[in-house]
Design a protein around this motif. Structure first.
Motif, short mmCIF file in Angstrom:
data_model
loop_
_atom_site.label_atom_id
_atom_site.label_comp_id
_atom_site.label_asym_id
_atom_site.label_seq_id
_atom_site.Cartn_x
_atom_site.Cartn_y
_atom_site.Cartn_z
N UNK A 253 0.85 -1.18 0.00
CA UNK A 253 0.00 0.00 0.00
C UNK A 253 0.89 1.23 0.00
N UNK A 254 0.39 2.31 -0.55
CA UNK A 254 1.14 3.56 -0.57
C UNK A 254 0.94 4.23 0.79
N UNK A 255 2.00 4.33 1.57
CA UNK A 255 1.91 4.90 2.92
C UNK A 255 2.15 6.41 2.89
N UNK A 256 3.06 6.88 2.05
CA UNK A 256 3.32 8.32 1.86
C UNK A 256 3.43 8.59 0.37
N UNK A 257 2.90 9.71 -0.08
CA UNK A 257 2.99 10.05 -1.49
C UNK A 257 3.58 11.44 -1.64
N UNK A 258 4.63 11.53 -2.44
CA UNK A 258 5.31 12.81 -2.73
C UNK A 258 5.65 13.58 -1.45
N UNK A 259 6.21 12.88 -0.51
CA UNK A 259 6.60 13.48 0.78
C UNK A 259 8.07 13.90 0.73
N UNK A 260 8.47 14.63 1.72
CA UNK A 260 9.88 14.98 1.87
C UNK A 260 10.68 13.78 2.36
N UNK A 261 11.97 13.79 2.08
CA UNK A 261 12.82 12.66 2.46
C UNK A 261 12.83 12.49 3.98
N UNK A 262 12.90 13.59 4.72
CA UNK A 262 12.93 13.52 6.19
C UNK A 262 11.65 12.93 6.76
N UNK A 263 10.52 13.24 6.16
CA UNK A 263 9.24 12.70 6.63
C UNK A 263 9.21 11.18 6.43
#
Length: 117
Positions: free
Chosen positions: A72-82
């Motif tokens: 599943x996609x947990x984060x989409x187009x997030x920052x690397x640190x996030x």
């Protein structure tokens, strides 16, 4: 019978290179059955994070084979640190997990992703 995590990761890396991308294991987990997290890093540095789908989601998939891995996609187009912070929390919960980094334009059909993702 489910494919061992080490074999799944190895095949994933080979397929990413075959598509002209880059792939690397950032964290090696349990050879047999470690959970696999895939960090897709775009050209702009944004991160999309794929994680194992919960069993309830896998059971709802009509075309899913019982022993297949489903993501599943947990984060989409997030920052690397996030993405890194989320993965650090997951590592504290499950120290046997794998983290695979992919640098590709898109995930395509490399991973079986739950419907609606």
């Amino acid at each position: 019978m489910r494919v061992k995590s080490a074999l799944f990761v190895s095949a994933l890396i080979r397929r990413a290179f075959a598509l002209g991308g880059f792939a690397a294991v950032d964290r090696k987990g349990a050879e047999e059955a470690g959970a696999i997290f895939v960090r897709l890093i775009g050209r702009d540095g944004r991160v999309t994070l794929y994680a194992p789908a919960p069993q309830s989601v896998a059971a709802e998939q009509e075309d899913a084979i019982a022993d297949d891995r489903l993501f599943e996609c947990r984060l989409k187009d997030a920052g690397y640190d996030e993405a890194l912070a989320l993965l650090e929390r997951e590592c504290r919960f499950d120290p046997d997990l794998w983290i695979v980094d992919l640098e590709l334009d898109g995930i395509g059909d490399l991973l079986p992703v739950a419907a609606g993702e």
